[in-house]
Design an enzyme around this catalytic site. Structure first.
Site, short mmCIF file in Angstrom:
data_model
loop_
_atom_site.label_atom_id
_atom_site.label_comp_id
_atom_site.label_asym_id
_atom_site.label_seq_id
_atom_site.Cartn_x
_atom_site.Cartn_y
_atom_site.Cartn_z
N ASP A 7 44.59 13.45 6.53
CA ASP A 7 45.17 12.58 7.55
C ASP A 7 44.26 12.65 8.78
OD1 ASP A 7 47.04 11.12 9.07
OD2 ASP A 7 48.00 12.99 9.75
N GLU A 9 45.25 11.53 12.53
CA GLU A 9 45.91 11.95 13.77
C GLU A 9 46.78 13.18 13.52
OE1 GLU A 9 47.72 8.49 15.91
OE2 GLU A 9 46.74 7.42 14.28
#
Ligand SMILES: [Mg+2]
Length: 204
Positions: A7, A9
């Site tokens: 991922d 953020e």
């Protein structure tokens, strides 16, 4: 052969919308998938707030250009990319993440895109693929990769479940509590260890 899906953020960069919220002083823009798991509800709310406050894509891009990576993120990613293959799978948009991609030395990033009108206002968002993170892992497994997935929030859980090995990085307490099956790490050094150990163990 292993491939790592990260991922963006919360794992390599701060939350983009939080930075935008602080820059414009709009608290409601701070909400993320950590708070509202339904992405569509969350995005429609964000776009409405931007419209009501006359905030354009360019305004947001200027803020994003000033966002620093999380401390240690670049070293971690460079280490990872020199040892295995990496794909970043993010629910964010190409119009937002370009400055961050540059700071990360342009890794491969799967993301979505925004619809902009003539005045530069964001009028809608377009998912390249629904449930993209999970489908990315599934497709990679069909290509005979073993996949390790790392995420921090609700929108990563399906990706983590689909992966051969899922790891939560600095998750909020509610996510950690709800999904106790995933190991939780808070430092990049621990993340390195988890990934190295897993790959070593499975290659024996
Ligand atoms: Mg995240």
């Amino acid at each position: 052969m292993y491939l790592i899906c990260l991922d963006l953020e919360g794992v390599l960069t701060p939350e983009i919308w939080e930075a935008v919220a602080i820059a414009f002083g709009i608290d409601k823009l701070k909400l993320t998938t950590r708070d509202i798991p339904d992405y569509d509800v969350l995005m429609k709310q964000r776009l409405k707030i931007l419209r009501n406050n006359n905030i354009t894509l360019k305004d947001i891009q200027e803020i994003i250009a000033d966002i620093d990576l999380l401390p240690g993120a670049l070293d971690f990613l460079e280490w990872l990319r020199s040892n295995t293959q990496v794909i970043i799978a993010t629910g964010s948009f190409i119009e937002f993440i370009q400055p961050l991609a540059k700071k990360l030395n342009y890794p491969l990033i799967f993301c979505h895109n925004l619809e902009i009108d003539k005045t530069g206002m964001i009028i809608n968002y377009s998912l390249r693929l629904k449930d993209m993170k999970k489908k990315t892992v599934r497709a990679l497994k069909k290509l005979k990769y073993n996949v390790i997935a790392v995420g921090d929030s609700y929108n990563d859980i399906r990706m983590l479940k689909e992966a051969d090995f899922g790891i939560l990085f600095r998750p909020p307490a509610n996510v950690q509590k709800e999904f106790p099956q995933f190991p939780v790490v808070t430092e990049y050094s621990e993340l390195k260890n988890h990934i190295s150990n897993h790959i070593k163990l499975k290659s024996l």
